[in-house]
Write an enzyme that holds these catalytic residues in place. Sequence first.
Site, mmCIF file in Angstrom:
data_model
loop_
_atom_site.group_PDB
_atom_site.id
_atom_site.type_symbol
_atom_site.label_atom_id
_atom_site.label_comp_id
_atom_site.label_asym_id
_atom_site.label_seq_id
_atom_site.Cartn_x
_atom_site.Cartn_y
_atom_site.Cartn_z
ATOM 1 N N GLU A 180 47.901 -51.254 -18.198
ATOM 2 C CA GLU A 180 49.193 -50.799 -18.731
ATOM 3 C C GLU A 180 49.535 -49.451 -18.133
ATOM 4 O OE1 GLU A 180 49.863 -51.499 -22.928
ATOM 5 O OE2 GLU A 180 50.766 -49.513 -23.126
ATOM 6 N N ASP A 198 52.388 -46.460 -18.778
ATOM 7 C CA ASP A 198 53.325 -46.088 -19.845
ATOM 8 C C ASP A 198 54.180 -44.880 -19.526
ATOM 9 O OD1 ASP A 198 52.157 -48.048 -21.416
ATOM 10 O OD2 ASP A 198 50.884 -46.659 -22.511
ATOM 11 N N GLU A 250 56.471 -42.849 -22.244
ATOM 12 C CA GLU A 250 56.869 -42.767 -23.647
ATOM 13 C C GLU A 250 57.652 -41.473 -23.845
ATOM 14 O OE1 GLU A 250 53.539 -44.990 -26.276
ATOM 15 O OE2 GLU A 250 52.836 -43.190 -25.238
ATOM 16 N N GLN A 276 55.534 -38.601 -22.305
ATOM 17 C CA GLN A 276 54.097 -38.840 -22.228
ATOM 18 C C GLN A 276 53.843 -40.032 -21.321
ATOM 19 O OE1 GLN A 276 51.143 -38.585 -25.619
ATOM 20 N NE2 GLN A 276 51.269 -40.810 -25.485
#
Length: 286
Positions: free
Chosen positions: A104, A106, A108, A121
């Site tokens: 994954e 990410d 965020e 983030q």
Amino acid sequence: MGSIRNYVVLLCLLSFAFFLSVSGRPATFLEDFRVTWAESHIRQIDAGRAIQLVLDQNSGCGFTSKRQYLFGRVSMKLKLITGDSAGTVTAFYMNSDTDTIRDELDFEFLGNRSGQPYTVQTNVYAHGKGDREQRVNLWFDPAADFHTYSIFWNHHHVVFYVDDVPIRVYKNSGKAPFPTNQPMGVYSTLWEADDWATRGGLEKIDWSRAPFYAYYKDFDIEGCPVPGPTTCASNAGNWWEASNYQALNPIEARKYRWVRINHMIYDYCTDKSRYPVTPPECLAGI
């Protein structure tokens, strides 16, 4: 001579068709994506070329790509929640959708109190191992206009970009897990996370300001769809594997250093309370 000319034209057309099959293009939402939850909270606008995500006390929402991809670049333009967005999270990420060994990548976007900078983030999960958070305060107001957020991913590194500025590089050091084998889908969600999102959960969501809106447009996926052509799946001859995409170029490297010096507020690599011994991937450089 005519037959040779026709053969050359045919080769050009086939090459162009293959290029289209592995390269991206700005698309409408429904061409490449589907809603995963709370369809009533995702609204198409501008004839499907943009969407509005809605968060209220009833629900957040999310969507995903119809296909998974192995290496390449994914970009979207986002305009985040305006005003007091504390406790909200707008996420844009790639996920292999495999439970214990998931990969994954990410983005965020952590909501803020009015007047405070938005924090983005990033995190990297590889072979089921995450906890590699970095946080950067954005140097502009991401709720005032659209900005481009991109994830670039090949055998050599993962790079997170804000517009054309790299804010995170995760190298394939050979000493730590790296996402090389599992294709990933593209996901996005808008949700309430006031137990951790803003100042570690100290700032709670103000539901009197709901509903909250985030906007997306210019969906662009340039990668190998899986299943897809064997030449694509094996990454033979793809532009993202070329030598000039194996490390940041000098201009990108300067921008990356500028971000780290001026806007980074947390890096797991330097958090000795969590990692008394520096994780090996943190020593790989850029």
